[in-house]
Design an enzyme around this catalytic site. Structure first.
Site, PDB file in Angstrom:
ATOM      1  N   TYR A 156       7.634  29.891  -6.180  1.00 54.30           N
ATOM      2  CA  TYR A 156       8.381  29.219  -5.102  1.00 54.30           C
ATOM      3  C   TYR A 156       8.260  29.996  -3.794  1.00 54.30           C
ATOM      4  O   TYR A 156       7.946  29.441  -2.736  1.00 54.30           O
ATOM      5  CB  TYR A 156       9.857  29.073  -5.503  1.00 54.30           C
ATOM      6  CG  TYR A 156      10.766  28.731  -4.340  1.00 54.30           C
ATOM      7  CD1 TYR A 156      10.700  27.491  -3.716  1.00 54.30           C
ATOM      8  CD2 TYR A 156      11.687  29.662  -3.845  1.00 54.30           C
ATOM      9  CE1 TYR A 156      11.524  27.180  -2.647  1.00 54.30           C
ATOM     10  CE2 TYR A 156      12.515  29.359  -2.776  1.00 54.30           C
ATOM     11  CZ  TYR A 156      12.432  28.120  -2.177  1.00 54.30           C
ATOM     12  OH  TYR A 156      13.233  27.822  -1.105  1.00 54.30           O
ATOM     13  N   LYS A 181       6.446  29.049  -0.024  1.00 51.90           N
ATOM     14  CA  LYS A 181       7.083  29.119   1.298  1.00 51.90           C
ATOM     15  C   LYS A 181       6.248  29.985   2.238  1.00 51.90           C
ATOM     16  O   LYS A 181       6.018  29.650   3.395  1.00 51.90           O
ATOM     17  CB  LYS A 181       8.503  29.697   1.169  1.00 51.90           C
ATOM     18  CG  LYS A 181       9.484  28.740   0.538  1.00 51.90           C
ATOM     19  CD  LYS A 181       9.784  27.580   1.459  1.00 51.90           C
ATOM     20  CE  LYS A 181      10.542  26.470   0.793  1.00 51.90           C
ATOM     21  NZ  LYS A 181      10.688  25.268   1.594  1.00 51.90           N
ATOM     22  N   SER A 219      12.434  30.660   3.627  1.00 52.19           N
ATOM     23  CA  SER A 219      13.493  31.333   2.864  1.00 52.19           C
ATOM     24  C   SER A 219      13.344  32.835   2.989  1.00 52.19           C
ATOM     25  O   SER A 219      12.226  33.355   3.083  1.00 52.19           O
ATOM     26  CB  SER A 219      13.351  30.925   1.396  1.00 52.19           C
ATOM     27  OG  SER A 219      14.132  31.748   0.577  1.00 52.19           O
TER      28      SER A 219
HETATM   29  P1  NAD Z   1      17.596  19.953  -1.733  1.00 54.21           P
HETATM   30  O1  NAD Z   1      16.830  19.908  -3.003  1.00 54.21           O
HETATM   31  O2  NAD Z   1      19.028  19.611  -1.752  1.00 54.21           O
HETATM   32  O3  NAD Z   1      16.861  19.053  -0.634  1.00 54.21           O
HETATM   33  C1  NAD Z   1      15.463  18.862  -0.603  1.00 54.21           C
HETATM   34  C2  NAD Z   1      15.231  17.360  -0.460  1.00 54.21           C
HETATM   35  O4  NAD Z   1      13.818  17.122  -0.422  1.00 54.21           O
HETATM   36  C3  NAD Z   1      15.795  16.558  -1.623  1.00 54.21           C
HETATM   37  O5  NAD Z   1      16.563  15.495  -1.105  1.00 54.21           O
HETATM   38  C4  NAD Z   1      14.565  16.067  -2.364  1.00 54.21           C
HETATM   39  O6  NAD Z   1      14.786  14.816  -2.981  1.00 54.21           O
HETATM   40  C5  NAD Z   1      13.548  15.998  -1.243  1.00 54.21           C
HETATM   41  N1  NAD Z   1      12.139  16.121  -1.658  1.00 54.21           N
HETATM   42  C6  NAD Z   1      11.599  17.073  -2.445  1.00 54.21           C
HETATM   43  N2  NAD Z   1      10.279  16.857  -2.557  1.00 54.21           N
HETATM   44  C7  NAD Z   1       9.990  15.765  -1.821  1.00 54.21           C
HETATM   45  C8  NAD Z   1       8.805  15.049  -1.556  1.00 54.21           C
HETATM   46  N3  NAD Z   1       7.630  15.426  -2.068  1.00 54.21           N
HETATM   47  N4  NAD Z   1       8.861  13.972  -0.744  1.00 54.21           N
HETATM   48  C9  NAD Z   1      10.037  13.581  -0.217  1.00 54.21           C
HETATM   49  N5  NAD Z   1      11.197  14.212  -0.438  1.00 54.21           N
HETATM   50  C10 NAD Z   1      11.165  15.295  -1.245  1.00 54.21           C
HETATM   51  O7  NAD Z   1      17.383  21.411  -1.130  1.00 54.21           O
HETATM   52  P2  NAD Z   1      18.127  22.119   0.083  1.00 54.21           P
HETATM   53  O8  NAD Z   1      18.983  23.177  -0.474  1.00 54.21           O
HETATM   54  O9  NAD Z   1      18.685  21.112   1.008  1.00 54.21           O
HETATM   55  O10 NAD Z   1      16.850  22.836   0.729  1.00 54.21           O
HETATM   56  C11 NAD Z   1      16.119  22.246   1.784  1.00 54.21           C
HETATM   57  C12 NAD Z   1      14.918  23.115   2.086  1.00 54.21           C
HETATM   58  O11 NAD Z   1      15.376  24.437   2.391  1.00 54.21           O
HETATM   59  C13 NAD Z   1      13.938  23.267   0.929  1.00 54.21           C
HETATM   60  O12 NAD Z   1      12.631  23.269   1.454  1.00 54.21           O
HETATM   61  C14 NAD Z   1      14.280  24.628   0.341  1.00 54.21           C
HETATM   62  O13 NAD Z   1      13.157  25.228  -0.273  1.00 54.21           O
HETATM   63  C15 NAD Z   1      14.708  25.391   1.587  1.00 54.21           C
HETATM   64  N6  NAD Z   1      15.625  26.500   1.278  1.00 54.21           N
HETATM   65  C16 NAD Z   1      16.774  26.244   0.584  1.00 54.21           C
HETATM   66  C17 NAD Z   1      17.634  27.298   0.245  1.00 54.21           C
HETATM   67  C18 NAD Z   1      18.875  27.053  -0.556  1.00 54.21           C
HETATM   68  O14 NAD Z   1      19.393  27.998  -1.148  1.00 54.21           O
HETATM   69  N7  NAD Z   1      19.422  25.852  -0.611  1.00 54.21           N
HETATM   70  C19 NAD Z   1      17.329  28.616   0.644  1.00 54.21           C
HETATM   71  C20 NAD Z   1      16.151  28.825   1.386  1.00 54.21           C
HETATM   72  C21 NAD Z   1      15.311  27.753   1.703  1.00 54.21           C
HETATM   73  C1  UD1 Z   2      18.339  32.634  -5.179  1.00 50.31           C
HETATM   74  C2  UD1 Z   2      16.852  32.532  -5.232  1.00 50.31           C
HETATM   75  C3  UD1 Z   2      16.270  32.692  -3.839  1.00 50.31           C
HETATM   76  C4  UD1 Z   2      16.879  31.697  -2.880  1.00 50.31           C
HETATM   77  C5  UD1 Z   2      18.380  31.902  -2.887  1.00 50.31           C
HETATM   78  C6  UD1 Z   2      18.998  30.898  -1.935  1.00 50.31           C
HETATM   79  C7  UD1 Z   2      16.393  33.468  -7.476  1.00 50.31           C
HETATM   80  C8  UD1 Z   2      15.776  34.593  -8.230  1.00 50.31           C
HETATM   81  N1  UD1 Z   2      16.345  33.559  -6.137  1.00 50.31           N
HETATM   82  O1  UD1 Z   2      18.573  33.943  -4.875  1.00 50.31           O
HETATM   83  O2  UD1 Z   2      14.876  32.495  -3.856  1.00 50.31           O
HETATM   84  O3  UD1 Z   2      16.360  31.908  -1.578  1.00 50.31           O
HETATM   85  O4  UD1 Z   2      18.867  31.724  -4.217  1.00 50.31           O
HETATM   86  O5  UD1 Z   2      20.248  30.469  -2.271  1.00 50.31           O
HETATM   87  O6  UD1 Z   2      16.871  32.499  -8.034  1.00 50.31           O
HETATM   88  N2  UD1 Z   2      24.780  35.564  -9.829  1.00 50.31           N
HETATM   89  C9  UD1 Z   2      25.603  35.814 -10.897  1.00 50.31           C
HETATM   90  N3  UD1 Z   2      25.895  34.795 -11.760  1.00 50.31           N
HETATM   91  C10 UD1 Z   2      25.380  33.533 -11.588  1.00 50.31           C
HETATM   92  C11 UD1 Z   2      24.537  33.285 -10.493  1.00 50.31           C
HETATM   93  C12 UD1 Z   2      24.249  34.325  -9.638  1.00 50.31           C
HETATM   94  O7  UD1 Z   2      26.084  36.943 -11.078  1.00 50.31           O
HETATM   95  O8  UD1 Z   2      25.665  32.655 -12.417  1.00 50.31           O
HETATM   96  C13 UD1 Z   2      24.493  36.652  -8.873  1.00 50.31           C
HETATM   97  C14 UD1 Z   2      23.026  36.993  -8.757  1.00 50.31           C
HETATM   98  O9  UD1 Z   2      22.658  37.946  -9.701  1.00 50.31           O
HETATM   99  C15 UD1 Z   2      22.962  37.505  -7.309  1.00 50.31           C
HETATM  100  C16 UD1 Z   2      24.043  36.702  -6.588  1.00 50.31           C
HETATM  101  O10 UD1 Z   2      24.910  36.214  -7.607  1.00 50.31           O
HETATM  102  O11 UD1 Z   2      23.323  38.866  -7.267  1.00 50.31           O
HETATM  103  C17 UD1 Z   2      23.499  35.528  -5.810  1.00 50.31           C
HETATM  104  O12 UD1 Z   2      22.697  34.745  -6.682  1.00 50.31           O
HETATM  105  P1  UD1 Z   2      22.061  33.347  -6.229  1.00 50.31           P
HETATM  106  O13 UD1 Z   2      23.114  32.484  -5.654  1.00 50.31           O
HETATM  107  O14 UD1 Z   2      21.281  32.822  -7.382  1.00 50.31           O
HETATM  108  O15 UD1 Z   2      21.109  33.725  -5.024  1.00 50.31           O
HETATM  109  P2  UD1 Z   2      19.883  34.758  -4.944  1.00 50.31           P
HETATM  110  O16 UD1 Z   2      19.811  35.605  -6.131  1.00 50.31           O
HETATM  111  O17 UD1 Z   2      19.949  35.430  -3.644  1.00 50.31           O
END
Ligand code: NAD
Ligand code: UD1
Length: 340
Positions: free
Chosen positions: A148, A152, A124
Site C-alpha cells: 500500500y 502511494k 500518506s
Molecule cells: P475510503 O475507502 O473511505 O474512500 C476511498 C473511496 O474511493 C471509497 O469511496 C471507494 O469506494 C473509492 N474507490 C476506491 N477505488 C476506486 C476506484 N478504482 N474507482 C472509483 N472509486 C474507488 O478511504 P479514505 O479514508 O476516505 O481515504 C481516502 C484516500 O486517502 C485514499 O486514497 C487513502 O489511501 C488515503 N489515505 C487515507 C488515510 C486514512 O487513514 N483514512 C491515511 C492516509 C491516506
Molecule cells: C495505519 C496504517 C498506515 C495508515 C494509518 C492511517 C498499518 C500498519 N498502518 O497506521 O499505513 O497511514 O493507519 O490511519 O496498518 N492499535 C492498537 N489496537 C488496535 C489498533 C491499533 O493498539 O486495535 C495501535 C497501533 O499499534 C498503533 C496505534 O494504535 O500504535 C494506531 O494504529 P492505527 O490506527 O492502525 O494507525 P497506524 O498504525 O498509524
C-alpha cells in the site's frame, strides 16, 4: 471552481465534498462504492442544501472518465479513490498496484486529453517508513514498508514525472497522518466495512458495544507509556486542507508535497483516556503483542503546510473523540440506517 472528486463517497472525500459545497464550488463525484455507500450523499445533500453530480464508476475506466471530462469539464481534480488497508495490501499486492496506480495513470491521461492540469492527491505518512528522525518533515527519505505504502509513493513519483513533462501542470500531494473523527453534526463519519483495523474506529465500536474489548498492540515501545504514538488529525481539519490546496494549485505550477498532521502525538493509552472522557463510556482493553510491522512513534512537522498553504489544525484529541463518539453513537451501524 469545477472540481472532480474521485472517491468522494469515502471517509475523507465526503467531508471534503461537504466543505467544497459550502464554498460554492461545482462538484462531480466519481466513486465505485467498493469501500463506501452512496447513502452518504443524501446526508451531504441534507447538510449542504446543495446539488452536485454523481457518477458511479471506476477511475480505471477510460470511457467513464472521458465522459466526465468532456461533459462536466473539471478545472481541478481531488483524487481520493484508492484502496487503503495495509494488511490487505500484503495479501493482495497486485490488487493494490492495479487499483491505485492504474487508476491514477488513467486519470492523468484523461486530464491531459482536455488540458485539465490541476490535481490534489491523497498520499500518506506511511510513505516515510521507519523514522530516521522525528518529527518527519517532507524531506525525510521515503522507504515505505508495505505494498500500500509503495503504491502511494510510486503515485507521488508518477505525478512528479507528469508535472515535469507538462509545464502548466500544478499538483499538491498531501501526506495525511492519522485521520479520525467525524462531522460535528454526527451525520457523516467513518463507516468501516469490516472489523476496523485502525485504533479510533475500533475504540468507537467498543464504546458503542459492537466489540467487546480493545487489544492494545504492545506496551514495551520506547514512548512515554510504552504504547504506540501517532499524530491524529481531525478529518474536518484534513478536509479543509484540500480547500486550501485547491486554491494553491490554481495559483501555482509544479508539485508541492505537504504533511497534514497536528505535529503532536498521542499514545494508545492517551487515546483510550480521551475517548472515555469524551463519551462517558469505559473502554475495556488488554495488553497484547506488538502488531507486526508497527512503528513505535511517528508524528508530523506540519510547518510547510502552515507556511505555504496557510493551513493548520484547529481541533485537538478531545474534539476528535467527541465527534467520533457523536457519530458512532448516533449511527451504530454506519450508513445502513438513517441518523437517530
Ligand atoms: P475510503 O475507502 O473511505 O474512500 C476511498 C473511496 O474511493 C471509497 O469511496 C471507494 O469506494 C473509492 N474507490 C476506491 N477505488 C476506486 C476506484 N478504482 N474507482 C472509483 N472509486 C474507488 O478511504 P479514505 O479514508 O476516505 O481515504 C481516502 C484516500 O486517502 C485514499 O486514497 C487513502 O489511501 C488515503 N489515505 C487515507 C488515510 C486514512 O487513514 N483514512 C491515511 C492516509 C491516506
Ligand atoms: C495505519 C496504517 C498506515 C495508515 C494509518 C492511517 C498499518 C500498519 N498502518 O497506521 O499505513 O497511514 O493507519 O490511519 O496498518 N492499535 C492498537 N489496537 C488496535 C489498533 C491499533 O493498539 O486495535 C495501535 C497501533 O499499534 C498503533 C496505534 O494504535 O500504535 C494506531 O494504529 P492505527 O490506527 O492502525 O494507525 P497506524 O498504525 O498509524
Amino acid at each position: 471552481m469545477r472540481v472532480l472528486i474521485t472517491g468522494g463517497a469515502g471517509f475523507i472525500g465526503s467531508q471534503t465534498l461537504l466543505q467544497l459545497l459550502g464554498e460554492q464550488h461545482e462538484i462531480c463525484v466519481l466513486d465505485n462504492y467498493s469501500n463506501s455507500s452512496p447513502m452518504v450523499f443524501e446526508r451531504v445533500a441534507m447538510l449542504s442544501n446543495s446539488a452536485f453530480e454523481l457518477v458511479e464508476g471506476d477511475v480505471r475506466d477510460r470511457d467513464t472518465l472521458a465522459k466526465i471530462f468532456e461533459g462536466f469539464r473539471p478545472e481541478a481534480v481531488i483524487h481520493f479513490a484508492g484502496l487503503k488497508a495495509v494488511g490487505e495490501s500484503t495479501t493482495f499486492p497486485i490488487r493494490y498496484y492495479e487499483n491505485n496506480m492504474l487508476g491514477t495513470a488513467t486519470l492523468l491521461q484523461a486530464m491531459d486529453a482536455v488540458q485539465c492540469r490541476q490535481i490534489v492527491f491523497s498520499s500518506s505518512a506511511t510513505v516515510y517508513g521507519v523514522p530516521k528522525y522525528l518529527p518527519y518533515d517532507e524531506a525525510h527519505p521515503c522507504i515505505p514498508t508495505s505494498p500500500y505504502g509503495r503504491t502511494k509513493y510510486f503515485i507521488e513519483e508518477m505525478i512528479r514525472d507528469w508535472s515535469a513533462a507538462t509545464p502548466t501542470a500544478s499538483a499538491v500531494i498531501l501526506r495525511y497522518f492519522n485521520p479520525v473523527g467525524a462531522h460535528s453534526s454526527g451525520i457523516i463519519g467513518e463507516d468501516p466495512n469490516d472489523i476496523p483495523n485502525n485504533l479510533m474506529p475500533y475504540i468507537s465500536q467498543v464504546a458503542v458495544g459492537k466489540l467487546s474489548k480493545l487489544q492494545v498492540f504492545g506496551n514495551d515501545y520506547d514512548t512515554r507509556d510504552g504504547t504506540g504514538l501517532r499524530d491524529y488529525i481531525h478529518v474536518v481539519d484534513l478536509a479543509r486542507a484540500h480547500l486550501n490546496s485547491i486554491d494553491y494549485v490554481a495559483g501555482s505550477a509544479g508539485v508541492e508535497t505537504f504533511n497534514i498532521g497536528t505535529g503532536e502525538g498521542a499514545t494508545v493509552l492517551e487515546v483510550i483516556q480521551a475517548f472515555e472522557a469524551a463519551s462517558g463510556q469505559t473502554i475495556p482493553y488488554e495488553i497484547n503483542q506488538r502488531r507486526p510491522g508497527d512503528i513505535a512513534a511517528f508524528y508530523a512537522n506540519p510547518a510547510k503546510a502552515h507556511n505555504l498553504l496557510d493551513w493548520r489544525a484547529k481541533f485537538n484529541l478531545a474534539n476528535m473523540c467527541r465527534d467520533a463518539w457523536n457519530w458512532q453513537s448516533k449511527n451504530p451501524d454506519g450508513y445502513v440506517q438513517g441518523p437517530k
